[in-house]
Enzyme design. Structure first.
Site, PDB file in Angstrom:
ATOM      1  N   HIS A 147       0.804  -1.224   0.000  1.00 41.25           N
ATOM      2  CA  HIS A 147       0.000   0.000   0.000  1.00 41.25           C
ATOM      3  C   HIS A 147       0.832   1.267   0.000  1.00 41.25           C
ATOM      4  O   HIS A 147       0.281   2.362   0.130  1.00 41.25           O
ATOM      5  CB  HIS A 147      -0.903   0.060   1.231  1.00 41.25           C
ATOM      6  CG  HIS A 147      -1.989  -0.955   1.249  1.00 41.25           C
ATOM      7  ND1 HIS A 147      -3.242  -0.725   0.737  1.00 41.25           N
ATOM      8  CD2 HIS A 147      -2.007  -2.218   1.722  1.00 41.25           C
ATOM      9  CE1 HIS A 147      -4.001  -1.789   0.902  1.00 41.25           C
ATOM     10  NE2 HIS A 147      -3.274  -2.721   1.492  1.00 41.25           N
ATOM     11  N   LYS A 156      -8.504  13.741   4.828  1.00 44.53           N
ATOM     12  CA  LYS A 156      -7.598  12.596   4.810  1.00 44.53           C
ATOM     13  C   LYS A 156      -6.637  12.746   5.986  1.00 44.53           C
ATOM     14  O   LYS A 156      -6.587  13.817   6.603  1.00 44.53           O
ATOM     15  CB  LYS A 156      -6.818  12.524   3.501  1.00 44.53           C
ATOM     16  CG  LYS A 156      -6.206  13.867   3.074  1.00 44.53           C
ATOM     17  CD  LYS A 156      -5.567  13.809   1.705  1.00 44.53           C
ATOM     18  CE  LYS A 156      -6.535  13.910   0.582  1.00 44.53           C
ATOM     19  NZ  LYS A 156      -6.633  12.761  -0.267  1.00 44.53           N
ATOM     20  N   ARG A 157      -5.858  11.696   6.294  1.00 44.98           N
ATOM     21  CA  ARG A 157      -4.879  11.830   7.369  1.00 44.98           C
ATOM     22  C   ARG A 157      -3.932  12.996   7.073  1.00 44.98           C
ATOM     23  O   ARG A 157      -3.676  13.308   5.909  1.00 44.98           O
ATOM     24  CB  ARG A 157      -4.055  10.531   7.507  1.00 44.98           C
ATOM     25  CG  ARG A 157      -4.786   9.416   8.210  1.00 44.98           C
ATOM     26  CD  ARG A 157      -5.245   9.792   9.592  1.00 44.98           C
ATOM     27  NE  ARG A 157      -4.136   9.969  10.503  1.00 44.98           N
ATOM     28  CZ  ARG A 157      -3.725   9.060  11.384  1.00 44.98           C
ATOM     29  NH1 ARG A 157      -4.369   7.913  11.513  1.00 44.98           N
ATOM     30  NH2 ARG A 157      -2.698   9.281  12.176  1.00 44.98           N
ATOM     31  N   LYS A 212       0.713  14.405   1.591  1.00 41.91           N
ATOM     32  CA  LYS A 212      -0.644  14.723   1.111  1.00 41.91           C
ATOM     33  C   LYS A 212      -0.811  16.228   0.889  1.00 41.91           C
ATOM     34  O   LYS A 212      -1.758  16.686   0.295  1.00 41.91           O
ATOM     35  CB  LYS A 212      -1.680  14.206   2.098  1.00 41.91           C
ATOM     36  CG  LYS A 212      -1.662  12.667   2.220  1.00 41.91           C
ATOM     37  CD  LYS A 212      -2.693  12.168   3.192  1.00 41.91           C
ATOM     38  CE  LYS A 212      -2.589  10.683   3.468  1.00 41.91           C
ATOM     39  NZ  LYS A 212      -3.214   9.834   2.450  1.00 41.91           N
ATOM     40  N   THR A 270      -8.498   6.804  -1.846  1.00 37.53           N
ATOM     41  CA  THR A 270      -9.858   6.297  -2.072  1.00 37.53           C
ATOM     42  C   THR A 270     -10.875   7.410  -1.796  1.00 37.53           C
ATOM     43  O   THR A 270     -11.991   7.372  -2.325  1.00 37.53           O
ATOM     44  CB  THR A 270     -10.175   5.079  -1.172  1.00 37.53           C
ATOM     45  OG1 THR A 270      -9.729   5.365   0.148  1.00 37.53           O
ATOM     46  CG2 THR A 270      -9.502   3.827  -1.699  1.00 37.53           C
ATOM     47  N   LYS A 284     -14.588   8.542  -3.617  1.00 31.93           N
ATOM     48  CA  LYS A 284     -15.842   8.820  -2.892  1.00 31.93           C
ATOM     49  C   LYS A 284     -16.371  10.202  -3.259  1.00 31.93           C
ATOM     50  O   LYS A 284     -17.572  10.385  -3.505  1.00 31.93           O
ATOM     51  CB  LYS A 284     -15.608   8.754  -1.371  1.00 31.93           C
ATOM     52  CG  LYS A 284     -15.245   7.382  -0.880  1.00 31.93           C
ATOM     53  CD  LYS A 284     -14.660   7.405   0.540  1.00 31.93           C
ATOM     54  CE  LYS A 284     -13.928   6.096   0.810  1.00 31.93           C
ATOM     55  NZ  LYS A 284     -13.044   6.147   1.973  1.00 31.93           N
TER      56      LYS A 284
HETATM   57  O1  CBF Z   1      -4.670   1.125  -0.401  1.00 37.67           O
HETATM   58  C1  CBF Z   1      -5.431   1.829   0.507  1.00 37.67           C
HETATM   59  C2  CBF Z   1      -4.722   3.096   0.934  1.00 37.67           C
HETATM   60  O2  CBF Z   1      -3.639   2.730   1.757  1.00 37.67           O
HETATM   61  C3  CBF Z   1      -2.898   3.835   2.280  1.00 37.67           C
HETATM   62  O3  CBF Z   1      -3.748   4.630   3.051  1.00 37.67           O
HETATM   63  C4  CBF Z   1      -1.804   3.302   3.215  1.00 37.67           C
HETATM   64  O4  CBF Z   1      -2.009   3.186   4.369  1.00 37.67           O
HETATM   65  N1  CBF Z   1      -0.645   2.943   2.773  1.00 37.67           N
HETATM   66  C5  CBF Z   1      -2.316   4.659   1.135  1.00 37.67           C
HETATM   67  O5  CBF Z   1      -1.619   5.760   1.643  1.00 37.67           O
HETATM   68  C6  CBF Z   1      -3.442   5.109   0.183  1.00 37.67           C
HETATM   69  O6  CBF Z   1      -2.898   5.744  -0.921  1.00 37.67           O
HETATM   70  C7  CBF Z   1      -4.254   3.914  -0.264  1.00 37.67           C
HETATM   71  O7  CBF Z   1      -5.366   4.336  -0.990  1.00 37.67           O
END
Ligand code: CBF
Length: 834
Positions: A378, A570-571, A576, A678, A682
């Site tokens: 991820h 988002k976080r 970001k 994601t 949404k």
């Molecule tokens: O794949 C799901 C999401 O995972 C993360 O949040 C993560 O924890 N590594 C990524 O940062 C996102 O880009 C990703 O959509």
């Protein structure tokens, strides 16, 4: 013409029946907790009781379906997918479960006759915030899709006593408080003591001589933990399937050490129990790796060990004993997905159990592991790629370490040596063990070496995984690395959270779009239709009015629904780039101060983000945003053309309120840093237009909606790389762009923090002395231009309505059902059990 295909529970459960069930739970299960007199009807206590009774009544129906699903899954003997994830960001369950069962309307009616409003009661439920961000929410969407598509699936995770912290602001600073999601229990959970697991930990490994003269490793564990499972039913939408999310709670093996208790040392007698309970006490509030933290390591092992034992016992219950002779059947019936590297220890645990408890040969055990495991990556961020110290492994899991060494030895000697003979550098690069002052275990390497498939989560991310992260592994096994683009469930992220828009779509789409999201594309011809545009935008306006009220309640700030609602949720993380957004807000503010009559559509910038408690700069960005907001929101000179709102305690249920009301979706990460995202999906699904970089799933969103319906800006991945190679100098932008200079210098003054100059300087420092690692200054001008173009586009009402409608219409690809079908076809090889 709508939802012809709904096979629902509504046919069998009427509002009258539901009312009876709710009353039953109020009166008996909850011990008559309600005060009946009218004057008390809407007290928080009563609303809680009604929410709980409604949830219990529904869960009863769900549990019947869960039992029926189990029978059906056993009968069809289908392969199961076991999803191992340390995080599940489930949000609230009542509204979603009602929608998925098609019982929303009848429950609404039942409650109305009892004097309650269902939408209002849904607000009573606590979010199940057992995750940090995208990765945990993805797991939740996937569970929804798996049940919807009738696959036999079990989610495995940890039953955290406290989920992600609650966030509030004090004088602009983030304050963290513990999340108490199940202080008095949760109506959705079912405890399964019969499936309790005992988990050994610590101790040492002994070599025992066998009768044939060989030596066997025997683990003498130092301590036992007890894993108690709690199941949360996962209800499929318009399907017969209810699966379970099984969450492990850690307890001490024996409640008391009676010998110690008898000696009168009461505190010491509790000692072991307290230790064990800490394992499932709290979710680590960090997206990144908590290197060196023993408790986090034990959390990972504990939930993997419980889950592997459970998977084997569920298999044996259905298919008979697991032996070397039946191992092929096991691989035909069981798939295990590792959600990031957090559950990597499951590989070692399966190997250990097969070798030490089921007498498998090394060869057979290893072959089986390769067949069942697959791994999702991820992130490419180096700080998030897990490495645990060898000494921690040795201390906590000595037997697992011996297995890991053997896997590594075989890999290096057989596979690496065959491809790159006698190449020491390559051995060092690919080894599971990173040599150095402190030897470390590279968890991702173990995952890639073992798994039959490894996937990234958006096309560009998967390409970068192949090209930059694991190029040698890709050379070794060209078929192993693949892509599955993420998705979101349209049930929660449109049907349930945006009822007005859902109703409109259902009137115009001749299919159950909440299942077949692609069918929304039939709306495309209506994007130009004046009457449809009017209806679509009237709904957006109504959703904005609702959010306006929420904003007022949560922050006291007045905003106008006529303004552009520009959303970044988002976080909080530098990559970001919430601080790029903030820098642009400062620039707009300056422009307005210079010319208060500047023609511009009023804008409300809405933020929602939690910062990891130990991430200082992220917390300072929150503080700066709050302070800048305070100043801007109260500055009458700019005539309400600009407002900034930071909504506290961003979570799934708050996202469900913000997303339907958003006009603009900020997806502005540095290219190459956001694996997928994601939230972008949404927001677009709910008709927000994206302003974003060519990063993660933004690229695929742009492909779907077309260049005219998205605002793309900034450096590409290749340009970012080239800049790094050439040498990036952020001072160049500071010195040559007056606006950047003025805005950054402003942060050094006390303009936003009267009497406390310098409080916001750390952001400027991160750009200049800090080297601006995420290229904020390099992308500023291009971002500002895109924002300008967006503002102009918004003023053309027809054009904007068309863009918004096309965004909704063309999101079919991002249905998480499609992601799941990709996994099924290429990785898991499942068949539906119905
Ligand atoms: O794949 C799901 C999401 O995972 C993360 O949040 C993560 O924890 N590594 C990524 O940062 C996102 O880009 C990703 O959509």
């Amino acid at each position: 013409m709508i939802n012809k295909n709904i096979k629902s529970s509504a046919a069998i459960i009427s509002a009258t029946d539901l009312k009876k069930r709710i009353q039953h739970h109020l009166n008996s299960t909850l011990g008559d907790r309600v005060i009946c007199e009218d004057a008390y009807k809407n007290t928080p206590q009563n609303k809680q009781a009604y929410w709980q009774a409604t949830s219990l009544a529904l869960n009863e129906i769900i549990i019947d379906k869960l039992q029926a699903s189990k029978v059906q899954q056993a009968k069809s003997a289908t392969k199961s997918i076991n999803y191992l994830s340390l995080e599940y960001l489930m949000g609230r369950l009542l509204s979603n479960n009602l929608h998925n069962l098609n019982l929303y309307k009848s429950t609404e009616k039942a409650l109305k006759s009892l004097g309650f409003d269902l939408a209002d009661l849904c607000e009573e439920g606590a979010d199940l915030a057992l995750g940090n961000g995208g990765l945990g929410r993805l797991a939740a969407c996937f569970l929804d899709s798996l049940a919807t598509l009738d696959y036999n699936a079990m989610g495995y995770g940890i039953h955290y006593q406290h989920g992600l912290f609650k966030q509030s602001f004090k004088d602009g600073h983030q304050i963290e408080q513990p999340d108490m999601w199940r202080e008095f229990g949760s109506p959705w959970e079912i405890c399964r003591p019969e499936a309790t697991q005992l988990i050994p930990v610590y101790g040492y490994v002994e070599q025992q001589a066998q009768t044939d003269g060989s030596l066997t490793s025997v683990w003498r564990a130092g301590k036992m933990l007890k894993g108690v499972p709690w199941d949360i039913p996962i209800v499929g939408y318009n399907s017969s399937t209810v699966n379970a999310l099984r969450l492990w709670e850690c307890r001490a093996d024996s409640a008391f050490d009676w010998d110690t208790l008898n000696q009168g040392d009461y505190l010491q007698a509790h000692h072991d129990q307290v230790n064990a309970e800490t394992v499932s006490k709290v979710l680590y509030p960090n997206d990144e790796h908590d290197a060196g933290n023993e408790l986090r390591f034990i959390q990972q092992y504990f939930f993997c060990a419980c889950s592997i034992k459970d998977i084997i016992s569920r298999y044996q219950l259905q298919f008979g004993p697991l032996t070397q002779a039946t191992s092929r059947n096991f691989a035909d019936k069981v798939a295990i997905q590792l959600n990031d590297t957090h559950p990597t220890i499951a590989i070692l645990e399966l190997m250990r159990v097969l070798l030490d408890e089921y007498d498998f040969s090394w060869q057979n055990a290893w072959q089986l592991a390769g067949k069942v495991f697959s791994y999702t990556n991820h992130t490419l961020l180096p700080e998030a790629l897990e490495k645990w110290s060898v000494s921690l492994f040795e201390h906590v899991l000595p037997r697992h370490l011996t297995i890991l060494y053997r896997i590594n030895e075989a890999f290096l000697n057989d596979e690496v040596n065959a491809m790159w003979p006698n190449n020491e550098a390559m051995r060092a690069r690919l080894s599971i063990i990173e040599e150095g002052e402190q030897r470390k275990v590279r968890m991702a390497h173990l995952c890639v070496i073992t798994s039959h498939k490894v996937n990234g989560v958006a096309q560009i991310h998967s390409d970068l995984v192949k090209k930059d992260l694991f190029p040698e592994f890709n050379q070794l096994w060209p078929e192993k690395l693949t892509n599955v683009t993420n998705g979101i469930t349209p049930r929660r992220w449109l049907k349930s959270c945006n009822p007005l828009l859902s109703e409109l779509l259902s009137k115009h789409v001749d299919d159950d779009w909440a299942k077949n999201l692609n069918s929304l594309s039939s709306l495309s011809p209506l994007a130009d239709n004046a009457s449809f545009q009017k209806k679509f935008m009237a709904i957006k306006h109504q959703n904005k009015v609702a959010l306006t009220t929420e904003i007022k309640t949560l922050t006291g700030i007045d905003v106008s629904p006529e303004a552009i609602f520009d959303v970044q949720i988002k976080r909080l993380h530098e990559y970001k780039r919430q601080h790029l957004n903030l820098l642009h807000i400062l620039a707009l503010y300056r422009r307005l101060l210079a010319d208060p009559d500047l023609p511009m559509q009023p804008r409300v910038f809405i933020f929602g983000a939690k910062a990891a408690p130990g991430y200082q700069l992220a917390k300072e960005i929150i503080y700066a945003t709050n302070k800048i907001a305070e100043k801007i929101n109260n500055d009458t000179r700019i005539q309400d053309k600009l407002k900034v709102v930071f909504l506290p305690n961003y979570r799934v249920s708050l996202a469900e309120k913000i997303i339907p009301a958003a006009d603009v979706s900020e997806q502005i990460s540095t290219a190459g840093k956001e694996a997928s995202g994601t939230g972008n999906m949404k927001l677009a699904l709910n008709g927000a237009v994206t302003i974003g970089t060519l990063d993660g799933a933004n690229i695929e969103i742009a492909e779907e909606v077309g260049d005219d319906n998205i605002f793309i800006f900034g450096l590409t991945v290749d340009e970012v790389k080239a800049l790094d190679i050439k040498g990036y100098n952020p001072y160049h932008f500071y010195e040559t762009n007056n606006e950047i200079k003025a805005c950054l210098d402003w942060l050094d003054t006390d303009y936003f923090t009267p009497g406390r100059a310098g409080e916001l300087s750390s952001i400027k420092q991160s750009f200049l002395e800090g080297g601006d690692p995420y290229k904020v200054l390099a992308d500023f001008e291009s971002y500002s231009d895109a924002q300008q173009a967006l503002g102009v586009a918004y003023q053309d009402k027809k054009r904007w309505a068309k863009m918004a409608i096309l965004n909704t219409a063309l999101m079919g690809k991002f249905n998480s059902d499609r992601s799941i079908e990709d996994y099924v076809k290429n990785i898991w090889f499942l068949t539906p059990s119905v």
